[in-house]
Design an enzyme around this catalytic site. Structure first.
Site, PDB file in Angstrom:
ATOM      1  N   CYS A 268       0.904  -1.275  -0.276  1.00  0.00           N
ATOM      2  CA  CYS A 268      -0.033   0.064  -0.084  1.00  0.00           C
ATOM      3  C   CYS A 268       1.030   1.329   0.072  1.00  0.00           C
ATOM      4  CB  CYS A 268      -0.830  -0.024   1.238  1.00  0.00           C
ATOM      5  SG  CYS A 268      -1.629  -1.635   1.606  1.00  0.00           S
TER       6      CYS A 268
ATOM      7  N   ASP B 168      -1.962  -2.708   7.787  1.00  0.00           N
ATOM      8  CA  ASP B 168      -3.116  -3.417   8.307  1.00  0.00           C
ATOM      9  C   ASP B 168      -3.175  -4.879   8.075  1.00  0.00           C
ATOM     10  OD1 ASP B 168      -3.779  -0.581   8.861  1.00  0.00           O
ATOM     11  OD2 ASP B 168      -5.653  -1.689   9.468  1.00  0.00           O
TER      12      ASP B 168
ATOM     13  N   CYS C 255      -2.160   3.132   2.925  1.00  0.00           N
ATOM     14  CA  CYS C 255      -2.762   2.074   3.361  1.00  0.00           C
ATOM     15  C   CYS C 255      -3.823   2.828   4.499  1.00  0.00           C
ATOM     16  CB  CYS C 255      -2.044   1.380   4.491  1.00  0.00           C
ATOM     17  SG  CYS C 255      -2.524  -0.304   5.060  1.00  0.00           S
TER      18      CYS C 255
ATOM     19  N   CYS D 248      -5.451  -2.496  -0.604  1.00  0.00           N
ATOM     20  CA  CYS D 248      -6.302  -3.502  -0.743  1.00  0.00           C
ATOM     21  C   CYS D 248      -7.128  -3.147  -1.645  1.00  0.00           C
ATOM     22  CB  CYS D 248      -6.803  -4.015   0.585  1.00  0.00           C
ATOM     23  SG  CYS D 248      -5.369  -4.714   1.474  1.00  0.00           S
TER      24      CYS D 248
ATOM     25  N   GLU E 254      -7.978  -4.184  14.966  1.00  0.00           N
ATOM     26  CA  GLU E 254      -8.847  -4.621  13.966  1.00  0.00           C
ATOM     27  C   GLU E 254      -9.186  -6.095  13.862  1.00  0.00           C
ATOM     28  OE1 GLU E 254      -8.930  -1.860  10.365  1.00  0.00           O
ATOM     29  OE2 GLU E 254      -8.014  -3.569   9.467  1.00  0.00           O
TER      30      GLU E 254
ATOM     31  N   SER F  84     -11.948  -5.289  10.260  1.00  0.00           N
ATOM     32  CA  SER F  84     -11.498  -4.939   9.168  1.00  0.00           C
ATOM     33  C   SER F  84     -12.591  -4.324   7.986  1.00  0.00           C
ATOM     34  CB  SER F  84     -10.377  -5.981   8.447  1.00  0.00           C
ATOM     35  OG  SER F  84     -10.356  -5.959   7.174  1.00  0.00           O
TER      36      SER F  84
HETATM   37 FE1  FES Z   1      -2.983  -1.604   3.509  1.00  0.00          FE
HETATM   38 FE2  FES Z   1      -5.104  -3.085   3.194  1.00  0.00          FE
HETATM   39  S1  FES Z   1      -3.165  -3.598   4.141  1.00  0.00           S
HETATM   40  S2  FES Z   1      -4.942  -1.238   2.417  1.00  0.00           S
END
Ligand code: FES
Length: 588
Positions: A68, A100, A141, A224, A477, A502
């Site tokens: 990201c 994340d 991210c 993501c 999360e 998440s």
């Molecule tokens: Fe960065 Fe999902 S881990 S947007």
């Protein structure tokens, strides 16, 4: 926020508007010769630039170890070049961030939400201390985007955000279909419950399949790819008017993302010339747009938390009830992951977020009259953008939505008197009743799932507590457990937590329970076997226990020992507020 002395708006130097309203404090005359000496050493080319050129900070959330964020330094360089071509000085710097997905389900996740505050702190600090006249931020991210906007709102100097962009979908060679990060997380559940299989090749080993998914879920740079938190926030911020049209749906690796980086220099100059300030753009009216966009696209529950924090920072009175009000009137129309089939990169191909905006503006659901960083209204920005193709499978027509109302429900009751946030796409029904199974911390639930202690034949409400902003600490999360549940196809369970989910989570999930367990909220005294009812039609979440009994249990409750007493998380725990007010650290 600290007020800085600066040139008045509209000040003129040599017949031209002075854009160096803040930096001129350091660079005019010779009041600060050491500052000027340092600036020459850092790259100011000549005396004319020293005296006249405005200073633009370029804050990327760059770091290498996360797709990201890995490309954001390059994007920043392109922005810098473009800003310099506009006869301005550009200073690149970066903030910290964490991934994340990499921290998901492990102790690292406790640090994630607080990065939003650290990013805001970094941008506020550098812009203010260095007397920058304007700021371009380049986040990637999840927590990056709200962190940047909160930084903008605090320093309130002309600002513009360039979203790092979405990742492209991955492709599994063995399964012969597109996959993404959520596939990897859900494959873990299927692996544990022995349901990970290749329908075209039943003899394929589950280990080979898992390795293939791990190797191919993320094909390169970008955040993501579903309508998870990063894309949710980027789309909401575009609807707030703080990024260029198309920023939220342009993929990270596309040439169009580089063109956007070059174009942002013009926008930031316009913001300076017209004195367009973040707090002028962050209004109740524009937050209404952000909520509409979030509901139409089926965005992440984290959007509620982050928009509350962004509004709180800008002094806009936004509440949980605003989300409920908007959710009731906005149809959910996007067939995007996690609940749907497509990705942001697919939406880009049919016009992207501006084309969705066009649809919503035409239907008078989105306010096209709000001002933006382009110096034009939102409607003017998207005027020439193509309309969505008729009959496409990604964005439904407004008269044929996936769900007639939004997917976010604000629930209150004796389990969450201060509110909670549920994501109900309709696929899982609107009401769920089951016996509570209580877990202190997510890892206890993960252990129960791994050991096969969650049966398939009984309706259960799995409660994970002591994971709130203070209790976590850091409101980690939770995707690992919910992904295992989805992967294992456990349809008889609902999840409730004082932590977060998440953006990739789906199913019957209720998070952000307030007050949290660590401050003695009723969620702290739920017991195994209590009957819990989640009722999205009446916006209730209740345990079948009398008020007197809850009160009696709370009298017996003792706060567990704090997990950390030193370091950054201890500071966070001491400062952070509740989730119903965005879990902010500067709301005293
Ligand atoms: Fe960065 Fe999902 S881990 S947007």
């Amino acid at each position: 926020y600290l007020e800085f002395p600066c040139l008045p708006v509209g000040a003129v130097r040599d017949g031209k508007p002075a854009l160096n309203r803040f930096s001129s404090t350091l660079t005019k005359d010779h009041d600060y010769p050491a500052a000027q000496a340092m600036l020459y050493a850092a790259g100011v080319p000549d005396e004319r630039s020293m005296k006249k050129a405005p200073h633009v900070g370029i804050a990327s959330v760059w770091w290498e170890g996360n797709p990201c964020n890995t490309h954001l330094l390059e994007l920043g360089k392109t922005v810098k070049d473009a800003v310099m071509k506009q006869d301005m000085l550009a200073w690149q710097y970066n903030t910290i961030g964490v991934s994340d997905a990499i921290t998901m389900g492990n102790e690292g996740m406790r640090f994630s939400l607080q990065t939003r505050e650290i990013i805001a702190d970094s941008i506020e600090t550098t812009t203010s201390a260095q007397y920058h006249d304007a700021c371009v931020a380049i986040p990637g991210c999840d927590k990056n985007m709200p962190g940047c906007i909160m930084g903008f709102a605090r320093h309130n100097r002309p600002s513009c955000m360039v979203y790092g962009g979405t990742i492209m979908p991955g492709y599994s060679n063995l399964l012969r279909k597109p996959i993404n990060i959520a596939t990897a997380l859900e494959a873990h559940g299927a692996y544990l419950f022995d349901t990970l299989a290749n329908p075209d090749n039943p003899s394929q080993s589950k280990d080979d399949l898992l390795v293939d998914i791990e190797r191919h879920a993320c094909p390169g740079a970008g955040a993501c790819g579903g309508m998870y938190t990063a894309n949710t926030m980027a789309a909401a911020i575009e609807a707030l008017g703080l990024s260029l049209p198309g920023s939220s749906s342009t993929p990270a690796t596309s040439p169009a993302k580089m063109r956007e980086c070059a174009k942002v220099a013009e926008a930031i100059r316009t913001c300076m010339e017209q004195n367009i300030l973040p707090r002028d753009l962050l209004t109740k009216r524009s937050f209404e747009n952000a909520m509409v966009m979030m509901m139409a696209l089926g965005g992440s529950t984290n959007g509620v938390l982050h928009l509350l924090a962004m509004a709180g920072t800008a002094g806009v009175a936004l509440t949980l009830d605003d989300f409920q009000r908007v959710s009731r009137k906005i149809p959910f129309i996007a067939n995007l992951a996690p609940s749907g089939k497509y990705y942001m990169a697919d939406l880009y191909e049919i016009g992207g977020v501006p084309s969705v905006m066009k649809l919503l503006v035409a239907a008078e659901l989105l306010d096209g009259g709000i001002p933006t960083v382009m110096g034009k209204t939102l409607a003017e920005n998207i005027e020439t953008w193509p309309s969505l193709p008729q009959g496409n499978e990604i964005i439904r027509n407004l008269d044929n939505p996936i769900k007639k109302t939004g997917h976010i429900e604000i629930l209150r009751g004796n389990l969450a008197p201060g509110g909670s946030v549920a994501k109900i796409t309709g696929k899982e029904g609107l009401r769920f009743t089951g016996e509570a199974r209580v877990f202190d911390k997510e890892h206890q639930l993960s252990a129960a799932l791994n050991a096969g202690r969650i049966p398939r034949n009984q309706n259960l409400v799995l409660i994970v507590r002591y994971e709130g902003p203070k209790g976590g600490p850091g409101m980690p999360e939770q995707l690992k457990a919910s992904a295992v549940i989805m992967g294992a196809k456990l349809t008889n369970v609902a999840l409730v937590t004082d932590g977060r989910y998440s953006g990739a989570s789906h199913g019957f999930i209720v998070g952000h329970v307030v007050p949290e367990a660590a401050v003695g909220g009723p969620i702290a005294v739920v017991k195994d076997g209590d009957v819990v009812t989640i009722d999205a039609e009446n916006n209730r979440i209740d345990m079948g226990v009398s008020d007197e009994e809850v009160e009696e249990r709370l009298k017996q409750w003792k706060r567990p020992k704090r997990m950390v007493t030193r370091g950054t998380l201890a500071k966070y725990e001491a400062l952070v507020g509740d989730a119903s007010h965005g879990a902010m650290t500067d709301l005293f």
